[in-house]
Structure formats: structure tokens, C-alpha cells
Design a protein around this motif. Structure first.
Motif, PDB file in Angstrom:
ATOM      1  N   LEU A  68      46.636  -1.422  23.304  1.00 29.08           N
ATOM      2  CA  LEU A  68      46.979  -1.229  24.994  1.00 29.08           C
ATOM      3  C   LEU A  68      47.739  -1.974  25.728  1.00 29.08           C
ATOM      4  O   LEU A  68      46.829  -3.208  25.519  1.00 29.08           O
ATOM      5  CB  LEU A  68      45.084  -0.225  25.229  1.00 29.08           C
ATOM      6  N   ALA A  69      48.651  -2.074  26.909  1.00 30.87           N
ATOM      7  CA  ALA A  69      48.780  -3.231  27.681  1.00 30.87           C
ATOM      8  C   ALA A  69      47.842  -3.084  28.583  1.00 30.87           C
ATOM      9  O   ALA A  69      47.844  -4.563  29.151  1.00 30.87           O
ATOM     10  CB  ALA A  69      50.208  -2.602  27.760  1.00 30.87           C
ATOM     11  N   ARG A  70      46.771  -2.426  28.541  1.00 30.13           N
ATOM     12  CA  ARG A  70      45.845  -2.580  29.988  1.00 30.13           C
ATOM     13  C   ARG A  70      44.994  -1.680  29.903  1.00 30.13           C
ATOM     14  O   ARG A  70      44.969  -1.015  28.875  1.00 30.13           O
ATOM     15  CB  ARG A  70      46.337  -2.443  31.499  1.00 30.13           C
ATOM     16  N   ASP A  71      44.101  -1.988  30.795  1.00 34.68           N
ATOM     17  CA  ASP A  71      42.461  -1.710  30.206  1.00 34.68           C
ATOM     18  C   ASP A  71      42.277  -0.078  29.518  1.00 34.68           C
ATOM     19  O   ASP A  71      43.814   0.677  30.440  1.00 34.68           O
ATOM     20  CB  ASP A  71      41.496  -1.439  31.080  1.00 34.68           C
ATOM     21  N   PRO A  72      41.897   0.972  29.122  1.00 38.46           N
ATOM     22  CA  PRO A  72      42.119   1.954  29.424  1.00 38.46           C
ATOM     23  C   PRO A  72      42.277   3.313  29.941  1.00 38.46           C
ATOM     24  O   PRO A  72      42.350   4.027  30.782  1.00 38.46           O
ATOM     25  CB  PRO A  72      41.209   2.561  28.122  1.00 38.46           C
ATOM     26  N   ARG A  73      40.838   2.338  31.116  1.00 36.13           N
ATOM     27  CA  ARG A  73      40.256   3.026  32.574  1.00 36.13           C
ATOM     28  C   ARG A  73      41.188   2.836  33.514  1.00 36.13           C
ATOM     29  O   ARG A  73      41.148   3.326  34.098  1.00 36.13           O
ATOM     30  CB  ARG A  73      38.699   2.329  32.701  1.00 36.13           C
ATOM     31  N   THR A  74      42.070   2.038  33.318  1.00 34.49           N
ATOM     32  CA  THR A  74      43.084   2.249  34.547  1.00 34.49           C
ATOM     33  C   THR A  74      44.425   3.140  33.719  1.00 34.49           C
ATOM     34  O   THR A  74      45.652   2.655  34.598  1.00 34.49           O
ATOM     35  CB  THR A  74      44.299   0.638  34.580  1.00 34.49           C
ATOM     36  N   ILE A  75      44.513   3.224  32.886  1.00 34.50           N
ATOM     37  CA  ILE A  75      45.763   4.424  32.374  1.00 34.50           C
ATOM     38  C   ILE A  75      45.065   5.884  32.564  1.00 34.50           C
ATOM     39  O   ILE A  75      44.488   6.154  31.313  1.00 34.50           O
ATOM     40  CB  ILE A  75      46.230   3.847  30.422  1.00 34.50           C
ATOM     41  N   THR A  76      45.834   6.377  33.052  1.00 31.54           N
ATOM     42  CA  THR A  76      46.176   8.168  34.005  1.00 31.54           C
ATOM     43  C   THR A  76      46.223   8.736  32.620  1.00 31.54           C
ATOM     44  O   THR A  76      47.461   8.143  31.677  1.00 31.54           O
ATOM     45  CB  THR A  76      45.931   8.228  34.764  1.00 31.54           C
ATOM     46  N   LEU A  77      46.088   9.721  32.271  1.00 27.14           N
ATOM     47  CA  LEU A  77      47.138  10.776  30.928  1.00 27.14           C
ATOM     48  C   LEU A  77      48.504  11.190  31.795  1.00 27.14           C
ATOM     49  O   LEU A  77      48.696  11.335  31.332  1.00 27.14           O
ATOM     50  CB  LEU A  77      46.008  12.457  31.047  1.00 27.14           C
ATOM     51  N   LEU A  78      48.052  11.095  33.361  1.00 25.12           N
ATOM     52  CA  LEU A  78      49.558  11.348  34.619  1.00 25.12           C
ATOM     53  C   LEU A  78      50.236  10.427  33.497  1.00 25.12           C
ATOM     54  O   LEU A  78      51.468  10.863  33.096  1.00 25.12           O
ATOM     55  CB  LEU A  78      49.345  11.594  35.635  1.00 25.12           C
ATOM     56  N   ASP A  79      49.397   9.201  33.774  1.00 25.65           N
ATOM     57  CA  ASP A  79      50.560   7.618  32.884  1.00 25.65           C
ATOM     58  C   ASP A  79      51.375   7.985  31.741  1.00 25.65           C
ATOM     59  O   ASP A  79      53.023   7.729  32.209  1.00 25.65           O
ATOM     60  CB  ASP A  79      49.865   6.851  32.926  1.00 25.65           C
ATOM     61  N   ALA A  80      50.381   8.676  31.183  1.00 26.80           N
ATOM     62  CA  ALA A  80      51.173   8.493  29.991  1.00 26.80           C
ATOM     63  C   ALA A  80      51.958  10.029  29.535  1.00 26.80           C
ATOM     64  O   ALA A  80      53.101   9.854  28.875  1.00 26.80           O
ATOM     65  CB  ALA A  80      49.973   9.109  28.553  1.00 26.80           C
ATOM     66  N   VAL A  81      51.926  11.069  30.055  1.00 23.32           N
ATOM     67  CA  VAL A  81      52.934  12.206  29.951  1.00 23.32           C
ATOM     68  C   VAL A  81      53.669  12.051  30.402  1.00 23.32           C
ATOM     69  O   VAL A  81      55.495  12.490  30.639  1.00 23.32           O
ATOM     70  CB  VAL A  81      52.254  13.601  30.656  1.00 23.32           C
ATOM     71  N   SER A  82      53.665  11.391  31.740  1.00 19.14           N
ATOM     72  CA  SER A  82      55.402  11.237  33.014  1.00 19.14           C
ATOM     73  C   SER A  82      56.095   9.767  32.261  1.00 19.14           C
ATOM     74  O   SER A  82      57.121   9.930  32.092  1.00 19.14           O
ATOM     75  CB  SER A  82      54.626  10.816  33.817  1.00 19.14           C
ATOM     76  N   CYS A  83      55.129   9.026  30.718  1.00 22.54           N
ATOM     77  CA  CYS A  83      56.121   8.155  30.099  1.00 22.54           C
ATOM     78  C   CYS A  83      56.652   8.451  29.195  1.00 22.54           C
ATOM     79  O   CYS A  83      58.165   8.363  29.115  1.00 22.54           O
ATOM     80  CB  CYS A  83      55.501   6.901  29.549  1.00 22.54           C
ATOM     81  N   MET A  84      55.805   9.919  28.626  1.00 19.51           N
ATOM     82  CA  MET A  84      57.208  10.278  27.702  1.00 19.51           C
ATOM     83  C   MET A  84      58.088  11.654  28.008  1.00 19.51           C
ATOM     84  O   MET A  84      58.615  11.775  27.186  1.00 19.51           O
ATOM     85  CB  MET A  84      55.365  11.701  26.898  1.00 19.51           C
ATOM     86  N   GLU A  85      57.774  12.204  29.064  1.00 17.06           N
ATOM     87  CA  GLU A  85      57.806  13.177  30.098  1.00 17.06           C
ATOM     88  C   GLU A  85      58.823  13.439  31.103  1.00 17.06           C
ATOM     89  O   GLU A  85      60.318  13.353  31.377  1.00 17.06           O
ATOM     90  CB  GLU A  85      57.409  14.968  30.162  1.00 17.06           C
ATOM     91  N   GLY A  86      58.614  11.660  31.930  1.00 22.92           N
ATOM     92  CA  GLY A  86      60.144  11.562  32.964  1.00 22.92           C
ATOM     93  C   GLY A  86      59.876  11.972  33.648  1.00 22.92           C
ATOM     94  O   GLY A  86      58.716  13.245  33.908  1.00 22.92           O
ATOM     95  N   LEU A  87      59.864  11.695  35.252  1.00 18.40           N
ATOM     96  CA  LEU A  87      59.058  11.954  36.260  1.00 18.40           C
ATOM     97  C   LEU A  87      59.497  13.491  36.695  1.00 18.40           C
ATOM     98  O   LEU A  87      59.161  14.129  37.309  1.00 18.40           O
ATOM     99  CB  LEU A  87      59.535  11.412  37.088  1.00 18.40           C
ATOM    100  N   GLU A  88      61.157  13.995  35.699  1.00 17.21           N
ATOM    101  CA  GLU A  88      61.123  14.932  36.645  1.00 17.21           C
ATOM    102  C   GLU A  88      60.827  16.782  35.980  1.00 17.21           C
ATOM    103  O   GLU A  88      60.617  17.586  36.696  1.00 17.21           O
ATOM    104  CB  GLU A  88      62.994  15.267  36.089  1.00 17.21           C
ATOM    105  N   ALA A  89      60.280  15.953  34.945  1.00 17.67           N
ATOM    106  CA  ALA A  89      59.322  17.341  33.966  1.00 17.67           C
ATOM    107  C   ALA A  89      58.509  17.344  34.648  1.00 17.67           C
ATOM    108  O   ALA A  89      57.055  18.662  35.107  1.00 17.67           O
ATOM    109  CB  ALA A  89      58.884  16.638  33.198  1.00 17.67           C
TER     110      ALA A  89
END
Length: 145
Positions: A68-89
Motif C-alpha cells: 500500500l502507498a499509505r496507511d489503510p486507515r486513510t484509504i477509503t473504499l470510495l478512493d479504490a472504487v473511483s480509482c477503478m471506475e473513474g469519477l464519471e461512474a
């Protein structure tokens, strides 16, 4: 709303990395693939996207892999999903140019539903998933006399 396979597999990979964050242990693609039953080739693509999104780092060498690039306490599920799906989705815009009032009303409600889903995804972190996995695993280990 449905969680895509791409996002689900990415979250599974991130969960494995989050579980090893404190030890600093890296995971190789083949290890993650076996642990979460994700095809190697597909996982390579997902990890490349997560790396470009700044959520994970790759480590070169014989003991290399991903962390992980940073602490798992600072990575939200929204961060992960938006990274994969893009902001438009994640945050679709309401089309106000529709000619039918009913279509616009449906889009407004859909937008509101997406905002509510995003609020839930923003609330949970990778650490929360790790904690839940541990709690569920402990239930299976309960002994009765």
C-alpha cells in the motif's frame, strides 16, 4: 447500483495488502492471485491502475511485489472504487436538458442514490474491512464446552 468485478477484485487485492501493511511485507501478483482467486493477467491490469492512482507502490527485486502507498486507515473504499471506475461512474451528472419531466425526475433520484452510496463508501476504509474480516474469522473459531 452494482459493484463491478473490476472494483471487487481491486478491493480484494487491496485488502490483502492492507493486512500486511504494518509488517511491511510485500505481495507478489501470483500470491494475491492464489489468495483471492483472481486471474493473474487481470490482476496485473488492476494493480497497474491502482499504482497509477497512487493507492499502491511496486517494489522491484527478488523480494519485490506490491505494498500500500499509505496507511489503510486513510484509504477509503470510495478512493479504490473511483480509482477503478473513474469519477464519471461515481458521481454521474444530472442531465437538465431532457425534454421529459419524468426523465429528469428519475435522473435526480438516481443522482441522490449515487450520492448516498458514495457517502457509505467514503465512510469505510481498508482498515475497517481488515477489522471486519478478523471479527468474522474469530466467530468461526469460537469453541463451546
Amino acid at each position: 447500483m452494482e459493484l463491478s468485478n473490476k472494483s471487487e477484485y481491486a478491493l480484494l487485492a487491496l485488502l490483502e495488502l492492507a493486512a500486511r501493511y504494518t509488517s511491511g511485507e510485500s505481495l507478489q501478483i501470483r500470491q494475491m492471485s492464489v489468495l483471492q482467486d483472481i486471474p493473474n493477467r487481470y490482476l496485473e491490469q488492476l494493480l497497474a491502475t491502482l499504482r497509477r492512482g497512487g493507492l499502491i507502490k511496486s517494489i522491484r527485486g527478488a523480494r519485490g511485489g506490491y505494498v500500500l502507498a499509505r496507511d489503510p486507515r486513510t484509504i477509503t473504499l470510495l478512493d479504490a472504487v473511483s480509482c477503478m471506475e473513474g469519477l464519471e461512474a461515481i458521481a454521474p451528472e444530472v442531465d437538465t436538458n431532457t425534454t421529459h419531466l419524468e426523465s429528469q425526475l428519475i435522473q435526480e433520484v438516481w443522482h441522490e442514490a449515487c450520492q448516498a452510496a458514495n457517502a457509505v463508501l467514503q465512510k469505510y476504509t481498508l482498515q475497517d474491512l481488515c477489522d471486519r474480516r478478523t471479527a468474522h474469522g474469530n466467530k468461526d473459531l469460537m469453541y463451546y464446552i
